[in-house]
Design a protein around this motif. Structure first.
Motif, PDB file in Angstrom:
ATOM      1  N   GLU A 169     -93.711  29.811 -46.998  1.00  0.00           N
ATOM      2  CA  GLU A 169     -92.433  29.935 -46.308  1.00  0.00           C
ATOM      3  C   GLU A 169     -91.275  29.932 -47.299  1.00  0.00           C
ATOM      4  O   GLU A 169     -91.232  29.125 -48.224  1.00  0.00           O
ATOM      5  CB  GLU A 169     -92.274  28.780 -45.324  1.00  0.00           C
ATOM      6  CG  GLU A 169     -91.038  28.874 -44.465  1.00  0.00           C
ATOM      7  CD  GLU A 169     -90.935  27.707 -43.491  1.00  0.00           C
ATOM      8  OE1 GLU A 169     -89.923  27.660 -42.768  1.00  0.00           O
ATOM      9  OE2 GLU A 169     -91.845  26.865 -43.461  1.00  0.00           O
ATOM     10  N   ARG A 190     -87.414  29.189 -48.174  1.00  0.00           N
ATOM     11  CA  ARG A 190     -86.320  28.340 -47.723  1.00  0.00           C
ATOM     12  C   ARG A 190     -85.275  28.235 -48.822  1.00  0.00           C
ATOM     13  O   ARG A 190     -85.604  28.192 -50.003  1.00  0.00           O
ATOM     14  CB  ARG A 190     -86.804  26.923 -47.391  1.00  0.00           C
ATOM     15  CG  ARG A 190     -87.682  26.827 -46.159  1.00  0.00           C
ATOM     16  CD  ARG A 190     -87.792  25.400 -45.725  1.00  0.00           C
ATOM     17  NE  ARG A 190     -88.688  25.245 -44.584  1.00  0.00           N
ATOM     18  CZ  ARG A 190     -88.473  24.417 -43.565  1.00  0.00           C
ATOM     19  NH1 ARG A 190     -87.379  23.679 -43.545  1.00  0.00           N
ATOM     20  NH2 ARG A 190     -89.328  24.321 -42.566  1.00  0.00           N
ATOM     21  N   ALA A 210     -82.273  24.079 -46.388  1.00  0.00           N
ATOM     22  CA  ALA A 210     -83.343  23.906 -45.408  1.00  0.00           C
ATOM     23  C   ALA A 210     -84.536  23.175 -45.998  1.00  0.00           C
ATOM     24  O   ALA A 210     -85.344  22.601 -45.275  1.00  0.00           O
ATOM     25  CB  ALA A 210     -83.789  25.265 -44.867  1.00  0.00           C
ATOM     26  N   THR A 233     -86.863  18.541 -45.481  1.00  0.00           N
ATOM     27  CA  THR A 233     -88.313  18.413 -45.271  1.00  0.00           C
ATOM     28  C   THR A 233     -88.827  17.113 -45.884  1.00  0.00           C
ATOM     29  O   THR A 233     -89.896  16.623 -45.508  1.00  0.00           O
ATOM     30  CB  THR A 233     -89.094  19.600 -45.861  1.00  0.00           C
ATOM     31  OG1 THR A 233     -88.963  19.625 -47.285  1.00  0.00           O
ATOM     32  CG2 THR A 233     -88.627  20.920 -45.272  1.00  0.00           C
ATOM     33  N   ARG A 293     -89.256  14.622 -43.189  1.00  0.00           N
ATOM     34  CA  ARG A 293     -90.514  14.823 -42.460  1.00  0.00           C
ATOM     35  C   ARG A 293     -91.677  14.171 -43.195  1.00  0.00           C
ATOM     36  O   ARG A 293     -92.504  13.472 -42.591  1.00  0.00           O
ATOM     37  CB  ARG A 293     -90.760  16.324 -42.288  1.00  0.00           C
ATOM     38  CG  ARG A 293     -92.008  16.676 -41.507  1.00  0.00           C
ATOM     39  CD  ARG A 293     -92.167  18.178 -41.441  1.00  0.00           C
ATOM     40  NE  ARG A 293     -92.527  18.749 -42.731  1.00  0.00           N
ATOM     41  CZ  ARG A 293     -92.435  20.050 -43.032  1.00  0.00           C
ATOM     42  NH1 ARG A 293     -91.941  20.901 -42.140  1.00  0.00           N
ATOM     43  NH2 ARG A 293     -92.806  20.485 -44.205  1.00  0.00           N
ATOM     44  N   TRP A 311     -84.653  16.159 -35.659  1.00  0.00           N
ATOM     45  CA  TRP A 311     -84.588  17.153 -36.721  1.00  0.00           C
ATOM     46  C   TRP A 311     -85.979  17.630 -37.095  1.00  0.00           C
ATOM     47  O   TRP A 311     -86.199  18.828 -37.289  1.00  0.00           O
ATOM     48  CB  TRP A 311     -83.889  16.603 -37.975  1.00  0.00           C
ATOM     49  CG  TRP A 311     -83.798  17.694 -38.991  1.00  0.00           C
ATOM     50  CD1 TRP A 311     -82.799  18.615 -39.110  1.00  0.00           C
ATOM     51  CD2 TRP A 311     -84.793  18.073 -39.940  1.00  0.00           C
ATOM     52  NE1 TRP A 311     -83.107  19.535 -40.086  1.00  0.00           N
ATOM     53  CE2 TRP A 311     -84.329  19.216 -40.609  1.00  0.00           C
ATOM     54  CE3 TRP A 311     -86.036  17.543 -40.290  1.00  0.00           C
ATOM     55  CZ2 TRP A 311     -85.059  19.849 -41.613  1.00  0.00           C
ATOM     56  CZ3 TRP A 311     -86.767  18.171 -41.288  1.00  0.00           C
ATOM     57  CH2 TRP A 311     -86.279  19.309 -41.941  1.00  0.00           C
ATOM     58  N   ILE A 312     -86.933  16.715 -37.196  1.00  0.00           N
ATOM     59  CA  ILE A 312     -88.297  17.101 -37.571  1.00  0.00           C
ATOM     60  C   ILE A 312     -88.879  18.063 -36.541  1.00  0.00           C
ATOM     61  O   ILE A 312     -89.477  19.089 -36.891  1.00  0.00           O
ATOM     62  CB  ILE A 312     -89.188  15.860 -37.738  1.00  0.00           C
ATOM     63  CG1 ILE A 312     -88.685  14.991 -38.903  1.00  0.00           C
ATOM     64  CG2 ILE A 312     -90.641  16.264 -38.003  1.00  0.00           C
ATOM     65  CD1 ILE A 312     -89.323  13.609 -38.961  1.00  0.00           C
ATOM     66  N   ASP A 314     -87.191  19.976 -34.408  1.00  0.00           N
ATOM     67  CA  ASP A 314     -86.441  21.237 -34.511  1.00  0.00           C
ATOM     68  C   ASP A 314     -86.979  22.083 -35.658  1.00  0.00           C
ATOM     69  O   ASP A 314     -87.184  23.297 -35.518  1.00  0.00           O
ATOM     70  CB  ASP A 314     -84.952  20.959 -34.765  1.00  0.00           C
ATOM     71  CG  ASP A 314     -84.224  20.423 -33.552  1.00  0.00           C
ATOM     72  OD1 ASP A 314     -84.773  20.483 -32.439  1.00  0.00           O
ATOM     73  OD2 ASP A 314     -83.091  19.923 -33.735  1.00  0.00           O
ATOM     74  N   ASP A 315     -87.218  21.442 -36.789  1.00  0.00           N
ATOM     75  CA  ASP A 315     -87.675  22.161 -37.976  1.00  0.00           C
ATOM     76  C   ASP A 315     -89.086  22.706 -37.791  1.00  0.00           C
ATOM     77  O   ASP A 315     -89.382  23.853 -38.138  1.00  0.00           O
ATOM     78  CB  ASP A 315     -87.626  21.240 -39.188  1.00  0.00           C
ATOM     79  CG  ASP A 315     -87.977  21.963 -40.473  1.00  0.00           C
ATOM     80  OD1 ASP A 315     -87.214  22.867 -40.863  1.00  0.00           O
ATOM     81  OD2 ASP A 315     -89.010  21.639 -41.079  1.00  0.00           O
ATOM     82  N   ALA A 330     -88.921  25.638 -35.336  1.00  0.00           N
ATOM     83  CA  ALA A 330     -88.246  26.789 -35.941  1.00  0.00           C
ATOM     84  C   ALA A 330     -89.207  27.512 -36.884  1.00  0.00           C
ATOM     85  O   ALA A 330     -89.226  28.749 -36.941  1.00  0.00           O
ATOM     86  CB  ALA A 330     -86.998  26.333 -36.693  1.00  0.00           C
ATOM     87  N   ALA A 331     -90.008  26.738 -37.620  1.00  0.00           N
ATOM     88  CA  ALA A 331     -91.001  27.352 -38.510  1.00  0.00           C
ATOM     89  C   ALA A 331     -92.048  28.112 -37.700  1.00  0.00           C
ATOM     90  O   ALA A 331     -92.492  29.197 -38.106  1.00  0.00           O
ATOM     91  CB  ALA A 331     -91.663  26.278 -39.368  1.00  0.00           C
TER      92      ALA A 331
END
Length: 235
Positions: free
Chosen positions: A124, A126, A130, A134, A137, A162-163, A165-166, A169-170
């Protein structure tokens, strides 16, 4: 979260993680975790080495010279194995030192580097903005993995949100992810992956445990037939 905004929550998460590790005896470091066959020593060592791996990606963003997160997965495993049997004081010192290296790399990142894309080990792309969160996480999920009594219910709600959402989103950036709707009944968080899939509902903490593969979703409900489906592969 943008730029250095994440450093405060990351520092607080690091402190919680370290306090749990300090509460272990040297014998308890060898006990099992939620991610077998790793012991607690493996998990703690991984958390430290993961911070260093993010430093390498930030070096890539800083210099423009490709610097992989890990040389390869065998090297990653060897690093973790090499540190897994250390005593508690060495493990704690390693986590704290690597955390400071990471924070320093973030604080000193030039403005232009924040727009530079780097590739994580998952493939990925980033930007640092962004990438940096992480770390939150890693700390929160692996804190639960230690099996010392810290649970997803104790993850601060904003961090948990946030975790999630992230993670989702991934998932949207990937091909072939089954459609799914996620609803947190206590915080109002909602996410939709595609259309036409089942809705999975429950407390935000329970959704986080399910989405990270640490729980089976038995505390959740689904609008679809049968049990709660397996969560999409998250990393």
């Amino acid at each position: 979260m943008q730029k250095t905004e994440a450093l405060g929550p990351i520092a607080a998460s690091t402190d919680r993680f370290v306090q749990s590790v300090k509460g272990l005896s040297n014998a308890e470091v060898g006990a099992g975790t939620l991610v077998p066959p790793w012991t607690r020593g493996h998990v703690v060592t991984h958390v430290a080495r993961a911070a260093d791996s993010l430093c390498r990606l930030l070096t890539w963003a800083r210099t423009g010279v490709e610097t992989p997160q890990y040389t390869d997965m065998d090297a990653r495993a060897a690093e973790i194995e090499a540190g897994a049997r250390r005593p508690v004081d060495e493990l704690v010192a390693d986590v704290l030192a690597s955390a400071e290296r990471f924070a320093d790399a973030v604080r000193t990142l030039p403005e232009a580097a924040w727009a530079y894309e780097v590739r994580m080990r998952t493939g990925e792309l980033r930007t640092p903005g962004a990438l940096v969160p992480t770390r939150l996480r890693e700390l929160e999920v692996h804190h639960v993995d230690l099996a010392t009594g810290y649970t997803f219910a104790e993850v601060p709600p904003q961090a948990a949100r946030w975790i999630i959402d992230d993670l989702l989103a991934a998932q949207r950036r990937r091909q072939g992810v089954p459609p799914l709707r996620v609803e947190a009944t206590d915080t109002g968080l909602t996410h939709e992956l595609g259309t036409g899939g089942p809705t999975v509902r429950g407390a935000q903490a329970d959704l986080l445990g399910w989405l990270t593969g640490r729980t089976d979703g038995s505390r959740l409900s689904t609008s679809g037939p049968g049990p709660v489906p397996r969560a999409p592969y998250w990393i």
